[in-house]
Design a protein around this motif. Structure first.
Motif, PDB file in Angstrom:
ATOM      1  N   LEU A  57       7.472 -64.815   7.699  1.00 20.21           N
ATOM      2  CA  LEU A  57       7.197 -64.137   8.965  1.00 20.21           C
ATOM      3  C   LEU A  57       7.939 -64.845  10.089  1.00 20.21           C
ATOM      4  N   ILE A  58       8.245 -64.093  11.127  1.00 21.52           N
ATOM      5  CA  ILE A  58       8.808 -64.628  12.367  1.00 21.52           C
ATOM      6  C   ILE A  58       7.854 -64.245  13.491  1.00 21.52           C
ATOM      7  N   LEU A  59       7.485 -65.255  14.300  1.00 16.63           N
ATOM      8  CA  LEU A  59       6.533 -65.041  15.395  1.00 16.63           C
ATOM      9  C   LEU A  59       5.215 -64.487  14.887  1.00 16.63           C
ATOM     10  N   ALA A  60       4.863 -64.852  13.638  1.00 20.07           N
ATOM     11  CA  ALA A  60       3.589 -64.494  12.988  1.00 20.07           C
ATOM     12  C   ALA A  60       3.402 -62.989  12.855  1.00 20.07           C
ATOM     13  N   LYS A  61       4.473 -62.206  13.037  1.00 20.96           N
ATOM     14  CA  LYS A  61       4.302 -60.753  12.982  1.00 20.96           C
ATOM     15  C   LYS A  61       5.462 -60.046  12.319  1.00 20.96           C
ATOM     16  N   LEU A  62       6.697 -60.471  12.628  1.00 21.57           N
ATOM     17  CA  LEU A  62       7.891 -59.759  12.167  1.00 21.57           C
ATOM     18  C   LEU A  62       8.273 -60.226  10.754  1.00 21.57           C
ATOM     19  N   THR A  63       8.791 -59.293   9.960  1.00 22.45           N
ATOM     20  CA  THR A  63       9.288 -59.600   8.598  1.00 22.45           C
ATOM     21  C   THR A  63      10.736 -59.114   8.474  1.00 22.45           C
ATOM     22  N   PRO A  64      11.679 -59.834   9.117  1.00 22.40           N
ATOM     23  CA  PRO A  64      13.077 -59.359   9.107  1.00 22.40           C
ATOM     24  C   PRO A  64      13.877 -59.801   7.881  1.00 22.40           C
ATOM     25  N   PHE A  65      13.248 -60.510   6.939  1.00 22.20           N
ATOM     26  CA  PHE A  65      14.011 -61.079   5.826  1.00 22.20           C
ATOM     27  C   PHE A  65      14.170 -60.122   4.646  1.00 22.20           C
ATOM     28  N   CYS A  66      13.228 -59.211   4.483  1.00 20.02           N
ATOM     29  CA  CYS A  66      13.191 -58.403   3.258  1.00 20.02           C
ATOM     30  C   CYS A  66      14.429 -57.538   3.096  1.00 20.02           C
ATOM     31  N   LEU A  67      14.670 -56.662   4.066  1.00 16.05           N
ATOM     32  CA  LEU A  67      15.767 -55.711   3.922  1.00 16.05           C
ATOM     33  C   LEU A  67      17.141 -56.396   3.921  1.00 16.05           C
ATOM     34  N   PRO A  68      17.439 -57.399   4.792  1.00 15.16           N
ATOM     35  CA  PRO A  68      18.752 -58.067   4.699  1.00 15.16           C
ATOM     36  C   PRO A  68      18.997 -58.710   3.340  1.00 15.16           C
ATOM     37  N   PHE A  69      17.957 -59.318   2.765  1.00 14.74           N
ATOM     38  CA  PHE A  69      18.130 -59.942   1.456  1.00 14.74           C
ATOM     39  C   PHE A  69      18.404 -58.881   0.387  1.00 14.74           C
ATOM     40  N   PHE A  70      17.638 -57.799   0.407  1.00 17.06           N
ATOM     41  CA  PHE A  70      17.852 -56.743  -0.579  1.00 17.06           C
ATOM     42  C   PHE A  70      19.239 -56.110  -0.423  1.00 17.06           C
ATOM     43  N   ALA A  71      19.660 -55.873   0.825  1.00 15.71           N
ATOM     44  CA  ALA A  71      20.978 -55.260   1.051  1.00 15.71           C
ATOM     45  C   ALA A  71      22.095 -56.179   0.581  1.00 15.71           C
TER      46      ALA A  71
END
Length: 827
Positions: A57-71
């Motif tokens: 998580l980023i800032l205890a709310k955002l999950t920006p890692f999933c899609l960039p890693f999958f792509a």
């Protein structure tokens, strides 16, 4: 030799003793290979990374890692994309059902849009981050609208932040995933790749936030372990970078962990500075940083917990196998392992190159033997001569005896007599220029009814027979010349292969001693590289700061090296910096025992501008000095071109390392085969060894040379035809030991035969040379030219060239400077 044999024999006796160790080592290697196959080749490492990134998580709310890693995985390793997606969904499931559905939905939306738009994309890699950005932006807005049925400015800004982070993370993962996906990577890591790898590892570790073992935070332990590993492998620079980047990522994931960035950065810097203490030193750096930051930082209340987390990280670091850190260090520039890996690669390339050159040398050697084998005397040569004579007589009898009524009488009953007569006629015609001796003619007329007819046919066939013999001889001579040339090329390539394969000796101790001695003297040296310390073949490269044109290399460093190495060292080449704060690169080599000063005087026929004579002074790389004069036949431009091309071709062949005789034969072969015109060239070549002043003189149709030694004048002469007349000739080499202060005078025929009303050119030239009152080479050349022109009343009847060389001891310009400290340390 006994030591070598003992080293070779001793391991054989310990085979049974070391067998358990060998079996254990094989088991470890097999286990490592199995782990690599399972995690890297089969892709299960991506599953684990996906699981942790799905929880990050980023800032205890955002999950920006999933899609960039999958792509990134989908673009780089498409066959492993399902595993990565399973890991991401499983990791997101540990947070909430919403995150699980969001991770799967984002991946599905990305695949759907990317596959549709793929037809119109020219550069998929450039478009990939933009697809991730718009997918995260649209998916985030759609997710917020579905959950809240309302859209605020804050929600739009958060969706934009998450999409922007996804854009950046896609670029990072594209560079970092290949570093974890391939087991064998020989390329060195760039700075950007190292930072991307660190960001990815820190992002993965954020997936462990919230995990604890006995109340010890797993993310703190793993982050400090990561800093320890990179500080130990790459030093303070990379260690502090890893600390800053890892701490920043953890601070974004959890605001309460902001102070850890300072701790990790300080630990990375301090651990890298203490790298010389190996693992204990790096661990001490982290422990000191933990105590300082714990006692004076915000977490002073939890000092014991922080120290325990550091202790666990140090324990894991000490358990890390040396093979892992060594393998990682091989890819990071600046490390000793990276330098050793590069050196090993260069050594392998050198060995392969030397092997290929040696193979070519063997091929040329085999070709040379194949050509020269025909020149060796053999048993079948006599049989071949008899067979040729039989063919000759068969042709004669076929035109004469076949239709004669006495054929049976001559060849069936008296074969030996008839054969002997024809053989005598053949040799008699050859010796008497086509005329038969009266006695043999009378006997032949009594024996043969068609004597005149047979004699005429023999004369005709002899013409073809000897033409055929001459052609065979020319072919044989050409074959011998080709064999010599191939042998010369083979020797050069063989020497070159040995020179390539000769590994640079380990001169680290000598380099350090020289560097220390020069620095103690007050001379700043940036770098010293010793390539050879062989007597009379010293080769040292140095890098020094800009000396502002004071010439300290020639005046200080070279004299000090002369005293250290016990022989005269001079500056061979120097590349000075173009700006004050730069560096100069200098090469020092052994000085030659002798030097050669030359002077030249030449004039064209009738005072013209183009002379048929050409001259050249060539300093060869093997410690020899060559002086050559070539005189093209006639005068004018055509003669100038012939003589100039002769010298240029000779120079290139000599500089390649081929011996003088083979070089001259090669030039002669080219000149004799390239044109049918009667254009010939003379060649006067002198090879002077600069180590012992030995001289070798090769004269091809040229005028004599003279050596002036005090009051004596020595003549050097050899008899060879000019080049280009015949394809094969033996080169006479005249050797003469030269001495210091000798004058070598070489001249073309325009000078030697130039004086008018002189019967003996040798005596006239010796007298003029002995009367010279100067030893300056240029003055001697000018005076001889002037004397010859004066004898002709000022007219120049032929092209004239005179080259004068003076042999001198090589006296160094600067005396050696004693260096006592290095001698004491060397002893």
């Amino acid at each position: 030799m006994e030591k070598v044999e003992r080293n070779l024999i001793e391991p054989i006796g310990d085979v049974n003793f070391d067998r358990p160790k060998l079996e254990f080592a094989k088991g470890i290697m097999k286990f490592q290979s199995g782990l690599e196959t399972f995690f890297i080749k089969k892709g299960y490492l991506l599953l684990i990374i996906g699981f942790l990134l799905g929880r990050a998580l980023i800032l205890a709310k955002l999950t920006p890692f999933c899609l960039p890693f999958f792509a990134a995985v989908y673009f780089i390793r498409r066959d492993k994309a399902p595993l990565a997606l399973v890991g991401l969904v499983a990791g997101a499931a540990t947070l909430s059902i919403t995150n699980t559905v969001s991770a799967f939905g984002m991946a599905f939306l990305f695949l759907f849009t990317f596959r549709i738009a793929k037809k119109w994309l020219k550069h998929e890699l450039r478009a990939l981050p933009f697809f991730v950005f718009f997918t995260l932006l649209g998916g985030g807005l759609l997710k917020t609208f579905i959950l809240t049925k309302n859209m605020t400015l804050y929600d739009g800004m958060m969706a934009g932040v998450e999409a922007s982070l996804g854009f950046i993370l896609t670029l990072i993962f594209i560079q970092s995933i290949p570093l974890l996906s391939f087991s064998k990577r020989r390329q060195s890591l760039k700075t950007e790749e190292i930072v991307c790898l660190i960001i990815m590892l820190a992002s993965v570790m954020t997936g462990t936030i919230g995990w604890s073992v006995y109340d010890l935070s797993v993310e703190h332990i793993m982050s400090r372990y990561l800093v320890l590993l990179f500080a130990f492998v790459a030093g303070a620079t990379v260690g502090s970078t890893v600390g800053v980047v890892t701490g920043l990522i953890f601070s974004l994931a959890n605001v309460t962990s902001f102070y850890h960035m300072s701790l990790l950065a300080f630990a990375g810097l301090l651990g890298g500075l203490l790298k010389e203490g190996r693992k204990i030193g790096v661990a001490a750096g982290l422990f000191i940083a933990t105590l300082l930051m714990g006692m004076y930082g915000e977490e002073s209340a939890n000092l014991l917990k922080t120290v325990l987390e550091t202790a666990v990280a140090i324990f894991l670091f000490l358990l890390t196998p040396q093979a892992l850190s060594t393998r990682l260090a091989k890819h990071i520039p600046g490390t000793a392992e990276y330098a050793a890996e590069q050196q090993q690669y260069m050594r392998k390339m050198r060995d392969v190159t030397a092997q290929r050159v040696a193979q070519f040398s063997n091929v040329f050697q085999a070709l040379s033997k194949s050509f020269s084998s025909y020149d060796e005397p053999s048993e079948w040569e006599e049989e071949e001569k008899d067979r040729e004579l039989d063919y000759f007589l068969s042709n004669v009898t076929g035109k004469t005896c076949q239709s004669c009524f006495k054929k049976d009488h001559c060849w069936a009953r008296n074969f030996d007599t008839t054969y002997a007569y024809m053989e005598n006629i053949m040799s008699d015609l050859d010796e008497n220029n086509g005329a038969l001796s009266p006695r043999l003619s009378r006997e032949w007329e009594k024996y043969c009814t068609r004597s005149k007819k047979v004699t005429e046919v023999i004369q005709q066939e002899l013409t073809f027979f000897y033409a055929n013999q001459k052609l065979k001889k020319q072919v044989q001579e050409s074959r011998r010349l080709v064999a010599d040339q191939l042998r010369g090329v083979s020797e050069v390539m063989g020497d070159f292969a040995k020179e390539i394969q000769r590994e640079r000796e380990n001169h680290h101790k000598q380099e350090d001693l020289i560097l220390e001695a020069l620095q103690d003297f007050g001379i700043h040296i940036e770098q010293v590289e010793i390539y050879s310390l062989e007597q009379r073949n010293v080769d040292i490269d140095m890098t020094i700061p800009y000396c502002q044109g004071h010439g300290e290399c020639e005046k200080l460093i070279a004299p000090m090296l002369s005293d250290i190495l016990g022989e005269t060292i001079v500056v061979n080449s120097e590349e000075c910096s173009t700006y004050p704060n730069g560096f100069c690169h200098v090469t020092f080599r052994s000085a030659k025992a002798f030097t050669v000063d030359t002077g030249v005087a030449h004039a064209a026929k009738g005072g013209g501008f183009i002379s048929g004579d050409s001259y050249s002074t060539i300093e060869l790389g093997c410690g020899k000095f060559a002086i050559a004069i070539s005189d093209g036949m006639g005068n004018g431009e055509r003669a100038h071109i012939e003589s100039k091309e002769t010298l240029q071709l000779l120079q290139k062949i000599l500089q390649s390392g081929i011996k003088e005789k083979v070089a001259i034969k090669s030039v002669n072969s080219v000149l004799s085969l390239r044109t049918t015109d009667e254009i010939f060239s003379t060649l006067d070549l002198a090879m002077i060894d600069l180590q012992n002043a030995g001289g070798e003189f090769l004269k091809i149709g040229s005028s004599p040379s003279f050596i002036k030694r005090g009051n004596k004048v020595l003549k050097i002469q050899a008899s060879n035809l000019p080049m280009g007349i015949i394809q094969e000739f033996e080169v006479d080499v005249v050797s003469e030991q030269l001495k210091a202060e000798d004058l070598l005078i070489m001249m073309s025929d325009g000078i030697f035969e130039g004086p008018k009303h002189v019967e003996n050119f040798d005596l006239w030239m010796k007298r003029k040379i002995s009367e010279l009152k100067t030893n300056d080479p240029q003055d001697v050349a000018d005076l001889i030219m002037e004397e010859v022109i004066r004898s002709r009343s000022g007219s120049i009847e032929d092209d004239m060239t005179v080259v004068v060389a003076k042999i001198k001891h090589n006296t160094p310009k600067w005396a050696s400077i004693p260096v006592h400290s290095i001698r004491q340390k060397a002893n």
